[in-house]
Design a protein around this motif. Structure first.
Motif, PDB file in Angstrom:
ATOM      1  N   PHE A  46      38.213  40.136  96.565  1.00 61.25           N
ATOM      2  CA  PHE A  46      37.652  39.226  95.569  1.00 61.25           C
ATOM      3  C   PHE A  46      38.434  37.917  95.561  1.00 61.25           C
ATOM      4  O   PHE A  46      39.661  37.914  95.671  1.00 61.25           O
ATOM      5  CB  PHE A  46      37.711  39.892  94.199  1.00 61.25           C
ATOM      6  N   ASN A  58      36.214  34.057  86.742  1.00 68.51           N
ATOM      7  CA  ASN A  58      37.321  34.964  87.066  1.00 68.51           C
ATOM      8  C   ASN A  58      37.903  34.520  88.391  1.00 68.51           C
ATOM      9  O   ASN A  58      37.167  34.095  89.279  1.00 68.51           O
ATOM     10  CB  ASN A  58      36.825  36.408  87.247  1.00 68.51           C
ATOM     11  N   ALA A  60      40.987  35.641  91.463  1.00 64.18           N
ATOM     12  CA  ALA A  60      42.060  36.491  91.953  1.00 64.18           C
ATOM     13  C   ALA A  60      43.390  35.783  91.725  1.00 64.18           C
ATOM     14  O   ALA A  60      43.471  34.552  91.783  1.00 64.18           O
ATOM     15  CB  ALA A  60      41.863  36.770  93.439  1.00 64.18           C
ATOM     16  N   SER A 107      34.712  41.325  89.815  1.00 60.12           N
ATOM     17  CA  SER A 107      35.656  41.339  90.924  1.00 60.12           C
ATOM     18  C   SER A 107      35.430  42.495  91.898  1.00 60.12           C
ATOM     19  O   SER A 107      36.187  42.636  92.862  1.00 60.12           O
ATOM     20  CB  SER A 107      37.088  41.399  90.389  1.00 60.12           C
TER      21      SER A 107
END
Length: 125
Positions: A46, A58, A60, A107
């Protein structure tokens, strides 16, 4: 839904790239869009995602602070701006789409229904 990723290339460490993914064939605004990457011999990881509603994002940990994901629901595109690139960022980058996916599952690659063909990013040291 068909996804077409573009914008990859060869860049020196510290440089920037802007990846783009064009979607067609669905109601784009209802899809959570994600970026994943896969380096040779490694699993698909992800990178970033943007939720279908509210624009919640979102990232990583490996790209947080260096990358920005954004979407244009009129042009049906999602972009990933990557700055301060490192050799470890070298991979094939894939965009993906999932209808109505919530942020908590964004994710996880298996939660995505549609995938683009990938675009190669190579960062030289």
């Amino acid at each position: 839904v068909q996804l077409q990723a573009s914008g990859g290339g060869l860049v020196q460490a510290g440089g920037s790239l802007r990846l783009s993914c064009a979607a067609s064939g669905g109601t784009f605004s209802r899809y959570t869009m994600g970026w994943f990457r896969q380096a040779p011999g490694k699993e698909r990881d992800f990178v970033a995602a943007i939720k279908w509603s509210g624009g919640i994002t979102n990232y990583a940990d490996s790209v947080k602070g260096r990358s920005t994901i954004d979407r244009d629901n009129v042009k049906n595109t999602v972009t990933l701006q990557m700055n301060s690139l490192k050799p470890d960022d070298t991979a094939v980058y894939y965009c993906a789409a999932s209808y109505g996916l919530g942020s908590s599952g964004a994710s996880v690659a298996s939660n995505y229904d549609y995938w683009g063909q990938g675009t190669q990013v190579t960062v030289s040291s």
